[in-house]
Enzyme design. Sequence first.
Site, PDB file in Angstrom:
ATOM      1  N   GLY A  22      14.587  32.653  30.777  1.00  0.00           N
ATOM      2  CA  GLY A  22      15.247  31.852  31.806  1.00  0.00           C
ATOM      3  C   GLY A  22      16.765  31.859  31.677  1.00  0.00           C
ATOM      4  N   ILE A  24      19.273  29.531  30.645  1.00  0.00           N
ATOM      5  CA  ILE A  24      19.955  29.177  29.391  1.00  0.00           C
ATOM      6  C   ILE A  24      19.350  29.983  28.238  1.00  0.00           C
ATOM      7  CG2 ILE A  24      20.638  27.292  27.868  1.00  0.00           C
ATOM      8  CD1 ILE A  24      20.132  25.374  30.278  1.00  0.00           C
ATOM      9  N   LEU A  45       7.035  33.452  32.448  1.00  0.00           N
ATOM     10  CA  LEU A  45       7.743  34.004  33.614  1.00  0.00           C
ATOM     11  C   LEU A  45       7.465  33.201  34.883  1.00  0.00           C
ATOM     12  CD1 LEU A  45       7.379  37.874  32.969  1.00  0.00           C
ATOM     13  CD2 LEU A  45       9.148  36.297  32.156  1.00  0.00           C
ATOM     14  N   PHE A 100      13.045  25.943  25.138  1.00  0.00           N
ATOM     15  CA  PHE A 100      13.566  25.766  26.506  1.00  0.00           C
ATOM     16  C   PHE A 100      12.446  25.642  27.533  1.00  0.00           C
ATOM     17  CE2 PHE A 100      16.876  28.515  24.524  1.00  0.00           C
ATOM     18  CZ  PHE A 100      17.997  27.734  24.757  1.00  0.00           C
ATOM     19  N   SER A 144      18.649  16.514  28.061  1.00  0.00           N
ATOM     20  CA  SER A 144      19.568  16.502  29.201  1.00  0.00           C
ATOM     21  C   SER A 144      20.341  15.196  29.221  1.00  0.00           C
ATOM     22  CB  SER A 144      18.736  16.630  30.481  1.00  0.00           C
ATOM     23  OG  SER A 144      19.501  16.317  31.609  1.00  0.00           O
ATOM     24  N   TYR A 169      10.741  14.471  35.952  1.00  0.00           N
ATOM     25  CA  TYR A 169      11.430  15.458  35.103  1.00  0.00           C
ATOM     26  C   TYR A 169      12.229  14.746  34.018  1.00  0.00           C
ATOM     27  CZ  TYR A 169      15.219  18.470  33.541  1.00  0.00           C
ATOM     28  OH  TYR A 169      16.124  19.137  32.749  1.00  0.00           O
ATOM     29  N   LYS A 173      11.928  14.416  29.609  1.00  0.00           N
ATOM     30  CA  LYS A 173      12.973  14.623  28.594  1.00  0.00           C
ATOM     31  C   LYS A 173      13.022  13.423  27.638  1.00  0.00           C
ATOM     32  CE  LYS A 173      14.304  18.642  29.935  1.00  0.00           C
ATOM     33  NZ  LYS A 173      13.763  19.785  29.185  1.00  0.00           N
ATOM     34  N   PHE A 198      24.976  18.712  29.479  1.00  0.00           N
ATOM     35  CA  PHE A 198      25.556  18.184  30.715  1.00  0.00           C
ATOM     36  C   PHE A 198      25.252  19.219  31.820  1.00  0.00           C
ATOM     37  CE2 PHE A 198      27.265  13.988  29.911  1.00  0.00           C
ATOM     38  CZ  PHE A 198      26.782  13.855  28.626  1.00  0.00           C
TER      39      PHE A 198
HETATM   40  P1  NAD Z   1      14.800  28.119  33.590  1.00  0.00           P
HETATM   41  O1  NAD Z   1      13.763  27.703  34.548  1.00  0.00           O
HETATM   42  O2  NAD Z   1      15.702  29.236  33.955  1.00  0.00           O
HETATM   43  O3  NAD Z   1      14.149  28.447  32.166  1.00  0.00           O
HETATM   44  C1  NAD Z   1      12.950  27.860  31.741  1.00  0.00           C
HETATM   45  C2  NAD Z   1      12.025  28.995  31.330  1.00  0.00           C
HETATM   46  O4  NAD Z   1      10.802  28.447  30.863  1.00  0.00           O
HETATM   47  C3  NAD Z   1      11.678  29.939  32.476  1.00  0.00           C
HETATM   48  O5  NAD Z   1      11.900  31.267  32.058  1.00  0.00           O
HETATM   49  C4  NAD Z   1      10.183  29.690  32.727  1.00  0.00           C
HETATM   50  O6  NAD Z   1       9.521  30.856  33.160  1.00  0.00           O
HETATM   51  C5  NAD Z   1       9.726  29.215  31.365  1.00  0.00           C
HETATM   52  N1  NAD Z   1       8.550  28.354  31.369  1.00  0.00           N
HETATM   53  C6  NAD Z   1       8.287  27.272  32.134  1.00  0.00           C
HETATM   54  N2  NAD Z   1       7.105  26.735  31.784  1.00  0.00           N
HETATM   55  C7  NAD Z   1       6.619  27.491  30.757  1.00  0.00           C
HETATM   56  C8  NAD Z   1       5.440  27.459  29.978  1.00  0.00           C
HETATM   57  N3  NAD Z   1       4.503  26.538  30.170  1.00  0.00           N
HETATM   58  N4  NAD Z   1       5.278  28.378  29.012  1.00  0.00           N
HETATM   59  C9  NAD Z   1       6.202  29.346  28.794  1.00  0.00           C
HETATM   60  N5  NAD Z   1       7.327  29.436  29.520  1.00  0.00           N
HETATM   61  C10 NAD Z   1       7.528  28.523  30.492  1.00  0.00           C
HETATM   62  O7  NAD Z   1      15.654  26.810  33.224  1.00  0.00           O
HETATM   63  P2  NAD Z   1      16.985  26.650  32.398  1.00  0.00           P
HETATM   64  O8  NAD Z   1      18.025  26.179  33.323  1.00  0.00           O
HETATM   65  O9  NAD Z   1      17.241  27.841  31.579  1.00  0.00           O
HETATM   66  O10 NAD Z   1      16.582  25.412  31.492  1.00  0.00           O
HETATM   67  C11 NAD Z   1      16.063  25.585  30.189  1.00  0.00           C
HETATM   68  C12 NAD Z   1      15.731  24.226  29.611  1.00  0.00           C
HETATM   69  O11 NAD Z   1      16.900  23.412  29.616  1.00  0.00           O
HETATM   70  C13 NAD Z   1      14.675  23.439  30.388  1.00  0.00           C
HETATM   71  O12 NAD Z   1      13.868  22.725  29.470  1.00  0.00           O
HETATM   72  C14 NAD Z   1      15.497  22.485  31.220  1.00  0.00           C
HETATM   73  O13 NAD Z   1      14.787  21.320  31.554  1.00  0.00           O
HETATM   74  C15 NAD Z   1      16.630  22.181  30.266  1.00  0.00           C
HETATM   75  N6  NAD Z   1      17.839  21.716  30.947  1.00  0.00           N
HETATM   76  C16 NAD Z   1      18.393  22.492  31.914  1.00  0.00           C
HETATM   77  C17 NAD Z   1      19.529  22.056  32.576  1.00  0.00           C
HETATM   78  C18 NAD Z   1      20.158  22.883  33.668  1.00  0.00           C
HETATM   79  O14 NAD Z   1      21.024  22.375  34.366  1.00  0.00           O
HETATM   80  N7  NAD Z   1      19.805  24.141  33.840  1.00  0.00           N
HETATM   81  C19 NAD Z   1      20.095  20.816  32.234  1.00  0.00           C
HETATM   82  C20 NAD Z   1      19.501  20.064  31.219  1.00  0.00           C
HETATM   83  C21 NAD Z   1      18.374  20.530  30.577  1.00  0.00           C
HETATM   84  C1  UD1 Z   2      20.795  17.565  38.348  1.00  0.00           C
HETATM   85  C2  UD1 Z   2      19.709  16.602  38.008  1.00  0.00           C
HETATM   86  C3  UD1 Z   2      19.624  16.450  36.504  1.00  0.00           C
HETATM   87  C4  UD1 Z   2      19.366  17.803  35.876  1.00  0.00           C
HETATM   88  C5  UD1 Z   2      20.460  18.766  36.313  1.00  0.00           C
HETATM   89  C6  UD1 Z   2      20.187  20.165  35.853  1.00  0.00           C
HETATM   90  C7  UD1 Z   2      19.539  15.108  39.943  1.00  0.00           C
HETATM   91  C8  UD1 Z   2      19.740  13.725  40.434  1.00  0.00           C
HETATM   92  N1  UD1 Z   2      19.947  15.346  38.684  1.00  0.00           N
HETATM   93  O1  UD1 Z   2      22.031  17.043  37.843  1.00  0.00           O
HETATM   94  O2  UD1 Z   2      18.569  15.567  36.172  1.00  0.00           O
HETATM   95  O3  UD1 Z   2      19.362  17.708  34.461  1.00  0.00           O
HETATM   96  O4  UD1 Z   2      20.553  18.801  37.745  1.00  0.00           O
HETATM   97  O5  UD1 Z   2      19.074  20.697  36.465  1.00  0.00           O
HETATM   98  O6  UD1 Z   2      19.033  15.972  40.636  1.00  0.00           O
HETATM   99  N2  UD1 Z   2      25.960  18.338  45.008  1.00  0.00           N
HETATM  100  C9  UD1 Z   2      26.448  18.509  46.283  1.00  0.00           C
HETATM  101  N3  UD1 Z   2      25.841  19.443  47.071  1.00  0.00           N
HETATM  102  C10 UD1 Z   2      24.783  20.205  46.661  1.00  0.00           C
HETATM  103  C11 UD1 Z   2      24.299  20.012  45.345  1.00  0.00           C
HETATM  104  C12 UD1 Z   2      24.903  19.053  44.554  1.00  0.00           C
HETATM  105  O7  UD1 Z   2      27.403  17.847  46.691  1.00  0.00           O
HETATM  106  O8  UD1 Z   2      24.273  21.035  47.443  1.00  0.00           O
HETATM  107  C13 UD1 Z   2      26.637  17.370  44.120  1.00  0.00           C
HETATM  108  C14 UD1 Z   2      25.758  16.285  43.557  1.00  0.00           C
HETATM  109  O9  UD1 Z   2      25.737  15.173  44.407  1.00  0.00           O
HETATM  110  C15 UD1 Z   2      26.453  16.002  42.210  1.00  0.00           C
HETATM  111  C16 UD1 Z   2      27.046  17.362  41.809  1.00  0.00           C
HETATM  112  O10 UD1 Z   2      27.122  18.119  43.019  1.00  0.00           O
HETATM  113  O11 UD1 Z   2      27.531  15.116  42.401  1.00  0.00           O
HETATM  114  C17 UD1 Z   2      26.186  18.116  40.800  1.00  0.00           C
HETATM  115  O12 UD1 Z   2      24.868  18.208  41.300  1.00  0.00           O
HETATM  116  P1  UD1 Z   2      23.752  19.115  40.581  1.00  0.00           P
HETATM  117  O13 UD1 Z   2      24.300  20.472  40.336  1.00  0.00           O
HETATM  118  O14 UD1 Z   2      22.506  19.023  41.388  1.00  0.00           O
HETATM  119  O15 UD1 Z   2      23.569  18.439  39.157  1.00  0.00           O
HETATM  120  P2  UD1 Z   2      23.254  16.904  38.789  1.00  0.00           P
HETATM  121  O16 UD1 Z   2      22.862  16.126  39.960  1.00  0.00           O
HETATM  122  O17 UD1 Z   2      24.394  16.399  37.981  1.00  0.00           O
END
Ligand code: NAD
Ligand code: UD1
Length: 380
Positions: A22, A24, A45, A100, A144, A169, A173, A198
């Site tokens: 994925g 991250i 995947l 992840f 998160s 979701y 966490k 963040f």
């Molecule tokens: P992503 O969806 O790109 O990566 C998650 C990966 O997990 C994917 O490749 C998916 O195929 C795999 N997956 C899902 N369920 C699975 C399972 N049951 N078994 C094996 N693989 C599985 O997401 P990401 O943005 O890379 O996020 C990674 C982690 O970080 C997640 O746990 C997410 O909740 C957490 N996180 C992400 C953000 C963000 O903004 N992207 C913010 C805070 C926390």
């Molecule tokens: C969101 C999730 C958070 C999660 C994170 C990563 C919510 C309420 N929170 O964070 O739980 O960990 O994503 O997956 O969904 N915005 C716009 N237009 C858009 C999209 C977003 O103005 O089309 C604004 C939002 O109002 C916010 C900022 O952009 O102020 C960031 O939004 P986003 O990227 O969705 O992240 P979070 O809401 O911070």
Amino acid sequence: MATNTLAKPPAQTCILVTGGAGFIGSHTVVELLNAGYSVVVLDDLSNSSAESLARVRQICDLPETGPGSERLQFVQASILDRDALDTTFAAHDISGIIHFAGFKAVGESVQKPWEYYWNNVAGTLVLVDVARQHGVKSIVFSSSATVYGDPDQVPITEMAEKHDATNPYGQTKSMLERILSDLYVGDPEWNVVLLRYFNPIGAHESGLIGEDPKGIPNNLVPYVAKVAVGKLPEVGVFGQDYPTPDGTGVRDYIHVVDLARGHVAAIDWMAGRVGTGCADDPYSLPGDAAPDGSRRGVGVFNLGTGRGSSVLDVVHAFERACGKEIPYVMKPRRAGDIAENYASCDKARTELGWVAEYDLDRMCEDSWRWQSNNPDGYAS
Ligand code: NAD
Ligand code: UD1
């Protein structure tokens, strides 16, 4: 007490990265390989493509076959699949886990709560159970900033009170933070790091790997990138009446490569190579140092930059990066959004020896390089 499996040089250490295909995860695999570790990725995947790992090989100059190729291995399986996990732990000398894997779409989690609790919570329970049966008790978990909810004050420190998440979701966490912390309380051989991300954005500077959301993106930067590349007409700015400098929501955006390096630092911390054990933080449960000098306990760290940027700051930074105007329209607030959050990063700096290096302009430049080189993501 058993030896800490991480207390040895990276070149002798293999890390299991669940969800490593994925967004991250793939960036973290690059940083682990750069630091000398071997990696086994386990991913079903469900939200990614194996192409990301082919690109990781390209970035790290790892051949597909022959000497050196084995430093990155891929198992296509779910963390819910006990047999597949068992086979994976039996086949590889895994020393620690970066976890992840999970579903991450906030809105979807409200529609499909059972799927989210099952995949994220039950999946993690199966993973840690099989891991402990194989003597692996070191795990870094993707948490998160969502666990803080609407913060009482910014910057948010790790000692800030956690607030109830407004969606399944976020609940997963918080629950998993609790479950993993309790594991250590019951069995002090566990070594747990909870990383509270963040807002990760950006992409590897090569433009080869990046975020590849399916369908219309929910998050701001992937949405802005799709507008910039002409796949969507305009950005909707959710709310212009927040108590922030320009009225739009403020977040702490962090470059995904910085975030990835934070995971390598967390492994170093568990191995006892950095830090002292955060004895003054009630959200950490520092254990005794093991005889081999490695660390045990539960470490909780924010990974952010410590700087807040508004929605309009992001739109304008992206305009500078792509050299085009990004059309946007003001929309009502999005349900569940908060006005402002950004991290205090002092603890990660002092304990992990980690700081975020890249600024918002760099994040947008790298996002744009990825998006413009791969307008349809890995399907391009
Ligand atoms: P992503 O969806 O790109 O990566 C998650 C990966 O997990 C994917 O490749 C998916 O195929 C795999 N997956 C899902 N369920 C699975 C399972 N049951 N078994 C094996 N693989 C599985 O997401 P990401 O943005 O890379 O996020 C990674 C982690 O970080 C997640 O746990 C997410 O909740 C957490 N996180 C992400 C953000 C963000 O903004 N992207 C913010 C805070 C926390
Ligand atoms: C969101 C999730 C958070 C999660 C994170 C990563 C919510 C309420 N929170 O964070 O739980 O960990 O994503 O997956 O969904 N915005 C716009 N237009 C858009 C999209 C977003 O103005 O089309 C604004 C939002 O109002 C916010 C900022 O952009 O102020 C960031 O939004 P986003 O990227 O969705 O992240 P979070 O809401 O911070």
